[in-house]
Design a protein around this motif. Structure first.
Motif, short mmCIF file in Angstrom:
data_model
loop_
_atom_site.label_atom_id
_atom_site.label_comp_id
_atom_site.label_asym_id
_atom_site.label_seq_id
_atom_site.Cartn_x
_atom_site.Cartn_y
_atom_site.Cartn_z
N LYS A 1 62.93 75.26 88.55
CA LYS A 1 63.11 73.80 88.53
C LYS A 1 63.71 73.31 89.85
O LYS A 1 63.27 72.33 90.41
CB LYS A 1 64.05 73.41 87.38
N ASP B 1 60.97 67.35 88.68
CA ASP B 1 61.46 67.21 87.32
C ASP B 1 62.76 66.39 87.25
O ASP B 1 63.10 65.83 86.21
CB ASP B 1 61.70 68.63 86.76
N ASN C 1 62.50 62.85 85.95
CA ASN C 1 61.96 62.63 84.61
C ASN C 1 63.07 62.37 83.59
O ASN C 1 63.71 63.29 83.12
CB ASN C 1 61.12 63.85 84.20
N GLY D 1 57.82 70.90 83.90
CA GLY D 1 56.93 69.75 84.08
C GLY D 1 55.50 70.25 84.12
O GLY D 1 55.02 70.83 83.16
#
Ligand SMILES: [Zn+2]
Length: 271
Positions: A36, A52, A55, A105
């Motif tokens: 990530k 990510d 989000n 994601g």
């Protein structure tokens, strides 16, 4: 943990590994973090749909290319509440989602070895024993819940704010890939400088407390260098930016970075 996971905490790989793994004791998984953060966030900083960190759908609209909902009109009032939930959501939901979907994601995670699976489940169990089992046994449910919520909500808020004050501001760019070539306009270093900002770098105690994460420009350009060198490197980068006429993003005070983030959210929610 952050330096260790980047391999910049020590010149000995096993010490980096150990430092990176400290996040496991807090309930989050370092294998997922590396995908990530090291891969997705560092390569595609502020690119909606890939990074990510952008989000928080449907609660927050964090980038101009995201769909706007009516609730976003009020997001500059409730964003801190949403941020505070991040840690709980991460430890009890998104880590498992990444594990099951094998993706962060839209980006696939590396193939997990047997030892990675054992580490994932083993540390999740250790976390539950350390942070739920033992405290509940010692103090009962109600006292545990108060303590656990205070710690979890504060951890979520602090972690999210640090990253938002570095990337989610009025001044930072949110590059969109070309629809024809599907590639980004700027080359990598320029992309990092346009999407990242420093804050309150004059405050040494804060720099220590944040593990150098207020020097995000330097960190994004040199993620494999220990954060203790960022103050010296920042002088060189600032000069290079001046020489090449590139805007170096920085807020000298924490308050100013916070206000920029607040206004960014207000504009995204209302405009
Ligand atoms: Zn990093």
């Amino acid at each position: 943990m952050h330096d260790g996971a980047h391999g910049s905490f020590s010149d000995k790989p096993w010490i980096n590994k150990l430092a990176g793994m400290s996040i496991n004791f807090l309930g989050a998984n370092v294998f997922m973090w590396k995908t990530k953060h090291n891969v997705v966030h560092h390569s595609y900083t502020n690119v909606d749909g890939v990074d990510d960190d952008l989000n928080a759908r449907p609660f927050l609209r964090l980038s101009p290319s995201q769909k706007k909902f009516r609730i976003h009109r009020f997001q500059h009032y409730y964003f801190m509440l949403t941020y505070s939930l991040l840690y709980l959501y991460w430890v009890f939901f998104t880590d498992y989602k990444k594990y099951v979907t094998k993706k962060v994601g839209m980006v696939p995670i590396q193939k997990m070895k047997l030892s990675d699976h054992i580490s994932f489940w083993g540390f999740k169990a250790i976390h539950l024993v350390l942070f739920v089992g033992i405290p509940v046994y010692m103090m009962g449910w109600s006292q545990w819940l108060v303590g656990f919520l205070v710690y979890s909500l504060f951890a979520g808020l602090l972690l999210t704010m640090v990253f938002q004050l570095a990337h989610s501001l009025e001044e930072t760019a949110f590059p969109v890939p070309s629809p024809v070539t599907n590639s980004l306009e700027d080359e990598w270093m320029i992309h990092q400088i346009r999407t990242t900002a420093n804050f309150a770098t004059g405050y040494k105690l804060l720099t220590w407390f944040l593990g150098g994460l207020n020097y995000q420009v330097e960190h994004h350009l040199f993620p494999k260098i220990s954060h203790i060198h960022y103050p010296a490197i920042s002088k060189i980068i600032k000069q290079a930016c001046k020489d090449y006429n590139i805007t170096y993003l920085e807020h000298e005070k924490l308050r100013l970075a916070f206000l920029s983030h607040f206004r960014h959210l207000r504009v995204l929610g209302t405009a």
